[in-house]
Scaffold this motif. Structure first.
Motif, PDB file in Angstrom:
ATOM      1  N   LEU A  50       0.704  -1.144   0.176  1.00  0.00           N
ATOM      2  CA  LEU A  50      -0.200  -0.229  -0.406  1.00  0.00           C
ATOM      3  C   LEU A  50       0.778   1.108   0.237  1.00  0.00           C
ATOM      4  O   LEU A  50       0.123   2.192  -0.821  1.00  0.00           O
ATOM      5  CB  LEU A  50      -0.985  -0.163   1.053  1.00  0.00           C
ATOM      6  CG  LEU A  50      -1.676   0.839   1.035  1.00  0.00           C
ATOM      7  CD1 LEU A  50      -3.061   0.714   0.050  1.00  0.00           C
ATOM      8  CD2 LEU A  50      -2.463   1.523   2.876  1.00  0.00           C
ATOM      9  N   ALA A  54       1.147   4.152  -2.884  1.00  0.00           N
ATOM     10  CA  ALA A  54       0.510   5.551  -2.274  1.00  0.00           C
ATOM     11  C   ALA A  54      -0.196   6.763  -3.452  1.00  0.00           C
ATOM     12  O   ALA A  54      -1.521   7.014  -3.256  1.00  0.00           O
ATOM     13  CB  ALA A  54       0.654   5.571  -0.834  1.00  0.00           C
ATOM     14  N   ILE A  57      -2.388   5.269  -5.756  1.00  0.00           N
ATOM     15  CA  ILE A  57      -3.378   5.283  -5.425  1.00  0.00           C
ATOM     16  C   ILE A  57      -4.512   6.484  -5.131  1.00  0.00           C
ATOM     17  O   ILE A  57      -5.284   6.599  -5.213  1.00  0.00           O
ATOM     18  CB  ILE A  57      -3.658   4.179  -4.576  1.00  0.00           C
ATOM     19  CG1 ILE A  57      -3.168   2.507  -4.800  1.00  0.00           C
ATOM     20  CG2 ILE A  57      -5.263   4.261  -3.441  1.00  0.00           C
ATOM     21  CD1 ILE A  57      -3.177   1.549  -3.126  1.00  0.00           C
ATOM     22  N   MET A  58      -3.511   7.194  -4.409  1.00  0.00           N
ATOM     23  CA  MET A  58      -3.850   8.790  -4.244  1.00  0.00           C
ATOM     24  C   MET A  58      -4.651   9.008  -5.390  1.00  0.00           C
ATOM     25  O   MET A  58      -5.336   9.927  -5.457  1.00  0.00           O
ATOM     26  CB  MET A  58      -2.749   9.370  -3.485  1.00  0.00           C
ATOM     27  CG  MET A  58      -2.997   8.740  -1.821  1.00  0.00           C
ATOM     28  SD  MET A  58      -1.657  10.072  -0.828  1.00  0.00           S
ATOM     29  CE  MET A  58      -1.993  10.920  -0.650  1.00  0.00           C
ATOM     30  N   ASN A  65      -5.105  12.933   2.043  1.00  0.00           N
ATOM     31  CA  ASN A  65      -3.855  12.404   2.732  1.00  0.00           C
ATOM     32  C   ASN A  65      -4.533  11.789   4.012  1.00  0.00           C
ATOM     33  O   ASN A  65      -3.757  10.314   4.719  1.00  0.00           O
ATOM     34  CB  ASN A  65      -2.889  13.605   3.312  1.00  0.00           C
ATOM     35  CG  ASN A  65      -2.015  13.665   2.357  1.00  0.00           C
ATOM     36  OD1 ASN A  65      -0.610  13.620   1.362  1.00  0.00           O
ATOM     37  ND2 ASN A  65      -1.875  15.004   1.955  1.00  0.00           N
ATOM     38  N   THR A  67      -7.534  10.363   4.377  1.00  0.00           N
ATOM     39  CA  THR A  67      -8.381   9.210   4.194  1.00  0.00           C
ATOM     40  C   THR A  67      -7.409   8.047   3.678  1.00  0.00           C
ATOM     41  O   THR A  67      -7.501   7.466   3.607  1.00  0.00           O
ATOM     42  CB  THR A  67      -9.187   9.877   2.481  1.00  0.00           C
ATOM     43  OG1 THR A  67      -9.670  10.582   2.173  1.00  0.00           O
ATOM     44  CG2 THR A  67      -9.715   8.200   2.297  1.00  0.00           C
ATOM     45  N   TYR A  68      -5.713   8.388   2.771  1.00  0.00           N
ATOM     46  CA  TYR A  68      -5.126   7.321   3.115  1.00  0.00           C
ATOM     47  C   TYR A  68      -4.498   7.461   3.929  1.00  0.00           C
ATOM     48  O   TYR A  68      -4.245   5.604   4.539  1.00  0.00           O
ATOM     49  CB  TYR A  68      -3.840   7.877   1.741  1.00  0.00           C
ATOM     50  CG  TYR A  68      -2.765   7.586   1.543  1.00  0.00           C
ATOM     51  CD1 TYR A  68      -2.651   5.982   1.395  1.00  0.00           C
ATOM     52  CD2 TYR A  68      -1.724   7.369   2.662  1.00  0.00           C
ATOM     53  CE1 TYR A  68      -1.507   5.124   1.503  1.00  0.00           C
ATOM     54  CE2 TYR A  68      -0.833   6.964   2.805  1.00  0.00           C
ATOM     55  CZ  TYR A  68      -0.546   5.564   1.890  1.00  0.00           C
ATOM     56  OH  TYR A  68       0.281   4.575   2.252  1.00  0.00           O
ATOM     57  N   ILE A  71      -6.805   4.859   5.549  1.00  0.00           N
ATOM     58  CA  ILE A  71      -6.699   3.177   5.036  1.00  0.00           C
ATOM     59  C   ILE A  71      -5.561   2.765   5.989  1.00  0.00           C
ATOM     60  O   ILE A  71      -5.729   1.804   5.780  1.00  0.00           O
ATOM     61  CB  ILE A  71      -6.244   3.273   3.347  1.00  0.00           C
ATOM     62  CG1 ILE A  71      -8.093   3.764   2.849  1.00  0.00           C
ATOM     63  CG2 ILE A  71      -6.388   1.573   2.682  1.00  0.00           C
ATOM     64  CD1 ILE A  71      -8.050   4.280   0.995  1.00  0.00           C
ATOM     65  N   SER A  72      -4.562   3.447   5.803  1.00  0.00           N
ATOM     66  CA  SER A  72      -3.772   2.411   6.439  1.00  0.00           C
ATOM     67  C   SER A  72      -3.422   2.302   7.509  1.00  0.00           C
ATOM     68  O   SER A  72      -3.262   1.161   8.182  1.00  0.00           O
ATOM     69  CB  SER A  72      -2.170   3.578   5.693  1.00  0.00           C
ATOM     70  OG  SER A  72      -0.623   3.194   6.748  1.00  0.00           O
ATOM     71  N   VAL A 119     -12.464   2.751  -2.098  1.00  0.00           N
ATOM     72  CA  VAL A 119     -11.983   3.101  -0.779  1.00  0.00           C
ATOM     73  C   VAL A 119     -11.967   2.192   0.556  1.00  0.00           C
ATOM     74  O   VAL A 119     -11.690   1.180   1.179  1.00  0.00           O
ATOM     75  CB  VAL A 119     -11.688   4.512  -0.123  1.00  0.00           C
ATOM     76  CG1 VAL A 119     -12.215   4.998   0.995  1.00  0.00           C
ATOM     77  CG2 VAL A 119     -12.114   5.577  -1.000  1.00  0.00           C
ATOM     78  N   TRP A 278       4.044   5.890   5.277  1.00  0.00           N
ATOM     79  CA  TRP A 278       4.145   7.206   4.473  1.00  0.00           C
ATOM     80  C   TRP A 278       6.032   7.712   3.899  1.00  0.00           C
ATOM     81  O   TRP A 278       6.365   8.696   3.481  1.00  0.00           O
ATOM     82  CB  TRP A 278       4.229   8.369   5.763  1.00  0.00           C
ATOM     83  CG  TRP A 278       2.910   8.699   5.683  1.00  0.00           C
ATOM     84  CD1 TRP A 278       1.948   8.243   6.952  1.00  0.00           C
ATOM     85  CD2 TRP A 278       1.653   9.640   5.190  1.00  0.00           C
ATOM     86  NE1 TRP A 278       0.450   8.809   7.096  1.00  0.00           N
ATOM     87  CE2 TRP A 278       0.580   8.601   5.554  1.00  0.00           C
ATOM     88  CE3 TRP A 278       2.005  10.619   3.815  1.00  0.00           C
ATOM     89  CZ2 TRP A 278      -0.437   9.904   5.332  1.00  0.00           C
ATOM     90  CZ3 TRP A 278       0.987  10.367   3.177  1.00  0.00           C
ATOM     91  CH2 TRP A 278      -0.277  10.307   4.155  1.00  0.00           C
ATOM     92  N   GLY A 411      -0.660  11.201   8.102  1.00  0.00           N
ATOM     93  CA  GLY A 411      -2.179  11.821   6.913  1.00  0.00           C
ATOM     94  C   GLY A 411      -2.885  13.630   7.140  1.00  0.00           C
ATOM     95  O   GLY A 411      -3.015  14.487   6.768  1.00  0.00           O
TER      96      GLY A 411
END
Length: 469
Positions: A50, A54, A57-58, A65, A67-68, A71-72, A119, A278, A411
């Protein structure tokens, strides 16, 4: 099979409990070690995919950031809980079936995004993957310990954790190549196939070993000292507790060694969660690296961690051979590693020179690696054999909690800060503060010899004339 010995005082034959005989040989033990190293390689490749994907996908899904980060972090929603629950059931489930089941679930977790890339499916896959990977490190270590006596676990432990660094070392360039040339979904598909292949190999070759099972301590004792006497002339060379010893979990969890071990794991996990979630994005967006160069940088950091892990066992063995206690050879070492990594985390955002900055980034995100096997080793020294799996599960569940909130927090900080660069700076300084605090506490609190004595466990470094009858 029942083995009998003659009691000197009465001349009567006294039975020992039955012991499973899995055909233990050094070759088999190292085969199991190789399989478990491969298990950890796949484990960390699954975790890393992931983060490596990143940016695309973003961009494709147009997510923020925050939302990512959500997810992480979702990966850790059930991570600690599943590690805890599986730890408590580990004494009733064979390691062979347990690791097989976990790996099949890893494969299944890669599938949702191959059907619908959104998502919700990303979150669903990460939640399932986290639940299946929560017990992975502690239970694979537990499985590994079944194949080695207490005095020979240093190198296997380092290799097991080294599989994590090797996983990132291998997966960063390979998965980045798949993502760049075939799309980020291809990386998920390949990982699913690899998980299935390993699970089939483990089902065929993986077996539980003789050490750390009920009766196994007696088996280890008898294999070395069969004869008319039941006294062991070298108590430091054998397992340290009778197989039926049980202690209250409150006593096991609230001693300094376990609390300090959790603290070192907590500090290391904070850096690890930022590294996985990150660091690839930071290298791409803030240091303006190409995908290939970012992957190479991550691989170099992983190689640095691997070198540290492979030098760990000889270092610990050398310190112990010179009479250095576990408090200093294992406890202080893991705490100091987290402190040094935390200091580098605090400094590198302020360094402009490319070379020194990359060195500091390597120390910040790779220097804590040796805390992971050492925190298992120090915990094992104050754990009765039958409760070791459960205690590993508890320690792993608690020590990995940063993964639940650190990626999302990062994020959120990036989105709400005045700029992305300021957000990353604040996030890294928070990580540094956590790591420095955790590392200092670990150095002060971990005292395996003292805590083993207080709990009534004979520690390998405590030499006495005889072992208890």
């Amino acid at each position: 099979m029942v083995t009998r010995s003659t009691e000197p005082a009465t001349g009567r034959a006294a039975p020992y409990p039955s012991v499973p005989e899995p055909g233990h040989t050094p070759r088999r033990a190292w085969l199991i070690t190789a399989l478990i190293v491969a298990f950890m390689v796949i484990n960390f490749a699954d975790k890393s995919v992931l983060g490596l994907a990143a940016v695309p996908i973003m961009d494709e899904l147009d997510i923020s950031n925050s939302t990512y980060g959500l997810i992480s972090s979702s990966f850790y929603l059930l991570f600690s809980l599943s590690g805890l629950l599986v730890g408590f059931t580990s004494s009733r489930i064979s390691s062979r079936m347990l690791l097989f089941t976990l790996t099949i679930l890893w494969a299944v977790a890669q599938l949702p995004v191959l059907v619908v890339a959104a998502v919700p499916t990303l979150i669903a896959g990460r939640v399932l993957l986290g639940a299946a990977e929560g017990p992975a490190a502690s239970m694979s270590m537990h499985a590994l310990y079944k194949w080695f006596p207490t005095t020979r676990r240093g190198l296997p432990s380092a290799l097991q954790i080294g599989g994590a660094a090797l996983g990132t070392l291998i997966s960063a360039p390979v998965l980045t190549w798949l993502i760049s040339d075939f799309g980020w979904r291809s990386a998920y598909a390949v990982l699913a196939v690899v998980c299935v292949a390993w699970s089939l190999a483990w089902l065929r070759l993986g077996h539980d070993g003789p050490f750390g099972q009920e009766g196994a301590v007696g088996h280890e004792h008898r294999s070395r000292h069969e004869g008319p006497s039941r006294r062991d002339p070298e108590p430091s060379a054998v397992a340290t507790t009778p197989s039926d010893l049980r202690l209250p979990y409150r006593s096991l969890l609230l001693n300094g060694t376990v609390l300090g071990s959790v603290a070192s794991a907590f500090g290391a996990a904070w850096a690890l969660s930022l590294s996985q979630a990150w660091l690839p994005a930071y290298l791409r967006t803030q240091l303006e690296m190409t995908p290939a160069r970012a992957a190479t940088t991550i691989s170099v950091i992983s190689a640095f961690s691997l070198v540290l892990l492979l030098t760990l066992s000889p270092l610990v063995d050398a310190l112990k051979s010179r009479g250095v206690s576990s408090r200093w050879s294992s406890g202080a070492l893991q705490g100091t590693a987290v402190v040094v990594a935390g200091a580098a985390m605090a400094v590198f955002p302020f360094v402009d020179a490319s070379g020194p900055r990359l060195v500091l980034i390597g120390v910040a995100f790779g220097g804590h690696a040796i805390a992971i096997p050492l925190h298992y080793m120090t915990t094992a020294e104050v754990a009765p054999t039958r409760q070791r799996g459960a205690l590993f599960g508890i320690v792993a569940a608690t020590g990995t909690l940063p993964g639940l909130f650190a990626p999302f927090l990062t994020g959120r900080i990036i989105d709400t800060a005045g700029s992305e660069s300021t957000g990353y700076l604040v996030a890294f300084l928070i990580a540094a503060a956590v790591m420095l605090t955790a590392g200092v506490f670990a150095v002060a609190a971990i005292r395996p010899e003292h805590d083993a004595d207080r709990l009534g466990i004979h520690h390998p470094d405590r030499r006495t004339a005889d072992t208890p009858e």
